[in-house]
Structure formats: structure tokens, C-alpha cells
Design a protein around this motif. Sequence first.
Motif, PDB file in Angstrom:
ATOM      1  N   ILE A  23       0.741  -1.142   0.189  1.00  0.00           N
ATOM      2  CA  ILE A  23       0.022   0.074  -0.107  1.00  0.00           C
ATOM      3  C   ILE A  23       0.809   1.184   0.014  1.00  0.00           C
ATOM      4  CG2 ILE A  23      -2.053   1.396   1.375  1.00  0.00           C
ATOM      5  CD1 ILE A  23      -1.499  -2.208   2.159  1.00  0.00           C
ATOM      6  N   THR A  24       0.642   2.130  -0.962  1.00  0.00           N
ATOM      7  CA  THR A  24       1.457   3.447  -1.199  1.00  0.00           C
ATOM      8  C   THR A  24       0.378   4.497  -1.101  1.00  0.00           C
ATOM      9  OG1 THR A  24       1.619   3.294  -3.319  1.00  0.00           O
ATOM     10  CG2 THR A  24       3.269   2.465  -2.118  1.00  0.00           C
ATOM     11  N   ALA A  25       0.998   5.623  -1.128  1.00  0.00           N
ATOM     12  CA  ALA A  25       0.014   7.027  -1.185  1.00  0.00           C
ATOM     13  C   ALA A  25       0.729   7.869  -1.975  1.00  0.00           C
ATOM     14  CB  ALA A  25      -0.277   7.525   0.438  1.00  0.00           C
ATOM     15  N   PRO A  26       0.793   7.881  -3.382  1.00  0.00           N
ATOM     16  CA  PRO A  26       1.392   8.797  -4.271  1.00  0.00           C
ATOM     17  C   PRO A  26       0.258   9.994  -4.648  1.00  0.00           C
ATOM     18  CG  PRO A  26       0.329   6.758  -5.448  1.00  0.00           C
ATOM     19  CD  PRO A  26       0.228   6.549  -3.956  1.00  0.00           C
ATOM     20  N   ILE A  27       0.689  10.785  -5.001  1.00  0.00           N
ATOM     21  CA  ILE A  27      -0.163  11.967  -5.506  1.00  0.00           C
ATOM     22  C   ILE A  27      -0.181  11.978  -7.107  1.00  0.00           C
ATOM     23  CG2 ILE A  27      -0.505  14.584  -5.797  1.00  0.00           C
ATOM     24  CD1 ILE A  27       0.870  14.819  -2.828  1.00  0.00           C
ATOM     25  N   GLU A  28      -1.140  11.721  -7.804  1.00  0.00           N
ATOM     26  CA  GLU A  28      -1.081  11.544  -9.362  1.00  0.00           C
ATOM     27  C   GLU A  28      -2.522  12.591  -9.716  1.00  0.00           C
ATOM     28  OE1 GLU A  28      -1.418   7.297 -10.401  1.00  0.00           O
ATOM     29  OE2 GLU A  28       0.521   7.143  -9.616  1.00  0.00           O
ATOM     30  N   GLY A  29      -1.972  13.419 -10.834  1.00  0.00           N
ATOM     31  CA  GLY A  29      -2.941  14.254 -11.335  1.00  0.00           C
ATOM     32  C   GLY A  29      -3.483  15.267 -10.202  1.00  0.00           C
ATOM     33  N   LYS A  73      -4.206  14.556  -7.220  1.00  0.00           N
ATOM     34  CA  LYS A  73      -4.799  13.799  -6.205  1.00  0.00           C
ATOM     35  C   LYS A  73      -4.036  12.928  -5.226  1.00  0.00           C
ATOM     36  CE  LYS A  73      -9.281  14.178  -8.450  1.00  0.00           C
ATOM     37  NZ  LYS A  73     -10.470  13.621  -8.949  1.00  0.00           N
ATOM     38  N   LEU A  74      -4.340  13.026  -4.024  1.00  0.00           N
ATOM     39  CA  LEU A  74      -3.724  12.054  -3.211  1.00  0.00           C
ATOM     40  C   LEU A  74      -4.399  10.494  -3.197  1.00  0.00           C
ATOM     41  CD1 LEU A  74      -1.331  11.300  -1.027  1.00  0.00           C
ATOM     42  CD2 LEU A  74      -2.982  12.128   0.679  1.00  0.00           C
ATOM     43  N   ILE A  75      -4.055   9.490  -3.379  1.00  0.00           N
ATOM     44  CA  ILE A  75      -4.770   8.351  -3.244  1.00  0.00           C
ATOM     45  C   ILE A  75      -3.951   7.244  -2.636  1.00  0.00           C
ATOM     46  CG2 ILE A  75      -5.586   8.644  -5.750  1.00  0.00           C
ATOM     47  CD1 ILE A  75      -3.283   6.900  -6.826  1.00  0.00           C
ATOM     48  N   PHE A  76      -4.686   6.192  -2.333  1.00  0.00           N
ATOM     49  CA  PHE A  76      -4.225   4.962  -1.783  1.00  0.00           C
ATOM     50  C   PHE A  76      -4.132   4.196  -2.883  1.00  0.00           C
ATOM     51  CE2 PHE A  76      -6.023   6.459   2.181  1.00  0.00           C
ATOM     52  CZ  PHE A  76      -5.175   6.930   3.036  1.00  0.00           C
ATOM     53  N   ARG A  77      -2.782   3.472  -3.107  1.00  0.00           N
ATOM     54  CA  ARG A  77      -2.756   2.580  -4.176  1.00  0.00           C
ATOM     55  C   ARG A  77      -2.347   1.214  -3.427  1.00  0.00           C
ATOM     56  NH1 ARG A  77       0.167   4.580  -8.863  1.00  0.00           N
ATOM     57  NH2 ARG A  77      -1.859   4.832  -9.565  1.00  0.00           N
ATOM     58  N   ASP A  86      -9.441   6.787  -3.411  1.00  0.00           N
ATOM     59  CA  ASP A  86      -9.135   8.420  -3.081  1.00  0.00           C
ATOM     60  C   ASP A  86      -8.828   8.578  -1.720  1.00  0.00           C
ATOM     61  OD1 ASP A  86      -9.758   9.492  -5.686  1.00  0.00           O
ATOM     62  OD2 ASP A  86     -12.041   9.845  -5.205  1.00  0.00           O
ATOM     63  N   ALA A  87      -7.818   9.488  -1.155  1.00  0.00           N
ATOM     64  CA  ALA A  87      -7.323   9.203   0.274  1.00  0.00           C
ATOM     65  C   ALA A  87      -8.607   9.541   1.067  1.00  0.00           C
ATOM     66  CB  ALA A  87      -6.352  10.456   0.248  1.00  0.00           C
ATOM     67  N   ASP A  88      -9.656  10.336   0.667  1.00  0.00           N
ATOM     68  CA  ASP A  88     -10.681  10.561   1.276  1.00  0.00           C
ATOM     69  C   ASP A  88     -11.692   9.138   1.753  1.00  0.00           C
ATOM     70  OD1 ASP A  88     -11.951  10.823  -0.998  1.00  0.00           O
ATOM     71  OD2 ASP A  88     -12.879  12.511  -0.560  1.00  0.00           O
ATOM     72  N   ASN A  89     -11.397   8.206   1.072  1.00  0.00           N
ATOM     73  CA  ASN A  89     -11.911   6.822   1.208  1.00  0.00           C
ATOM     74  C   ASN A  89     -11.075   6.189   1.960  1.00  0.00           C
ATOM     75  OD1 ASN A  89     -13.745   4.877   1.037  1.00  0.00           O
ATOM     76  ND2 ASN A  89     -13.706   4.442  -1.087  1.00  0.00           N
ATOM     77  N   ILE A  90     -10.632   6.444   3.081  1.00  0.00           N
ATOM     78  CA  ILE A  90      -9.539   5.624   3.696  1.00  0.00           C
ATOM     79  C   ILE A  90     -10.624   4.617   4.364  1.00  0.00           C
ATOM     80  CG2 ILE A  90     -10.182   6.939   6.172  1.00  0.00           C
ATOM     81  CD1 ILE A  90      -7.100   6.771   6.341  1.00  0.00           C
ATOM     82  N   GLU A  91     -11.704   4.428   4.649  1.00  0.00           N
ATOM     83  CA  GLU A  91     -12.630   3.225   5.123  1.00  0.00           C
ATOM     84  C   GLU A  91     -12.707   2.048   4.166  1.00  0.00           C
ATOM     85  OE1 GLU A  91     -16.590   1.775   7.198  1.00  0.00           O
ATOM     86  OE2 GLU A  91     -16.329   4.137   6.845  1.00  0.00           O
ATOM     87  N   GLY A  92     -12.936   2.758   2.897  1.00  0.00           N
ATOM     88  CA  GLY A  92     -12.841   1.609   1.834  1.00  0.00           C
ATOM     89  C   GLY A  92     -11.544   1.041   1.584  1.00  0.00           C
ATOM     90  N   ALA A  93     -10.600   1.663   1.719  1.00  0.00           N
ATOM     91  CA  ALA A  93      -9.043   1.238   1.432  1.00  0.00           C
ATOM     92  C   ALA A  93      -8.925   0.091   2.689  1.00  0.00           C
ATOM     93  CB  ALA A  93      -7.925   2.298   1.330  1.00  0.00           C
TER      94      ALA A  93
END
Length: 158
Positions: free
Chosen positions: A45-51, A53-57, A88-95
Motif C-alpha cells: 500500500i502506497t500513497a502517491p499523488i497523481e494528477g 490527487k492523493l490516493i491509496f494504491r 481516493d485518500a478521503d475513502n480511507i475506510e474503503g481502502a
Amino acid sequence: MASELAKEIVQMSQRQDRTSPLIIIVYSRSTRSRDIRNEQETMRITAPIEGGKLIFRISFPIPNYTPILGNNVHDNNELADQTILDYDADNIEGAATCIEGYMSYRDKRDVMLFQVKDNGALGQFPLSRWTLEENQSGKTGSRVQTLQKILNVLLVKS
């Protein structure tokens, strides 16, 4: 002039794309230490910024299954592919729920945090380690909450 200023403000407010400076690795205690660094043996699990937007990958291996008399038999030596899911980083519960599902299905309990070097390699030693057991009642709610807290560690500025 005003439109140029507005464009400049928008550009300054957007996050610059970057790779994740940290990585979380999910594995089982039976995983040999050298295999922790192997993408085919672990969830990452990483948290890059792409486009901007901060995401959880989240990436993890998909095992090959061979149907034998109607049963799915897992061949530990063959992996079909890697699955990569972006949240999306704001969907931390889903991740966190995705990670918990993987942990439950694959009997994984251990989580390590590593620094990612500029060349993409993992740091020599883990920065942190957590062991997450399922609740004795079989409920996974508290483990999802703990995973959410651990995911917050990835949200660093660099």
C-alpha cells in the motif's frame, strides 16, 4: 491580468505529483524475511499523488486456481497477475476494508512500514511493525479501524 493571477493561484493550490515516500507491506509470519520484499508474496500500500490527487494504491498478487472436480485448488507456485486498486485518500475506510478482506482471506496478520528510497527500493529496515489479530468473536470492525489509523501514516508531506 486577473485571469493569469487566478490560473497561478489554482496551480499553486494543486498538489505536485510524487511517488509515495513510504510503503506498507502486509504479510504473514510464515513469510520468509527475504520474501517480504517480493511483490508476489505480499500486499503493498502506497500513497502517491497523481494528477494532483492523493490516493491509496493497493497492489496484491492474484493466485492461479485450477479447477479439479469442481474445487478451486490454489497453486502456491504460480501467480496470475497483480491487482492494483486506487482509492481516493478521503475513502480511507474503503481502502482499510479492502486490506482487511485480503488479510482475512489470505491469513495475513502482520504489517510493516518501510521508507521508499529515491530509486524505488525499500529501506534496509522497517520503520514500524504491527500485528493485527481478528477479534475473537470473528468481527473485523476494530481491525478495520486500526488499519485506518495505520493508513494515516502514509499521509505525510514530502
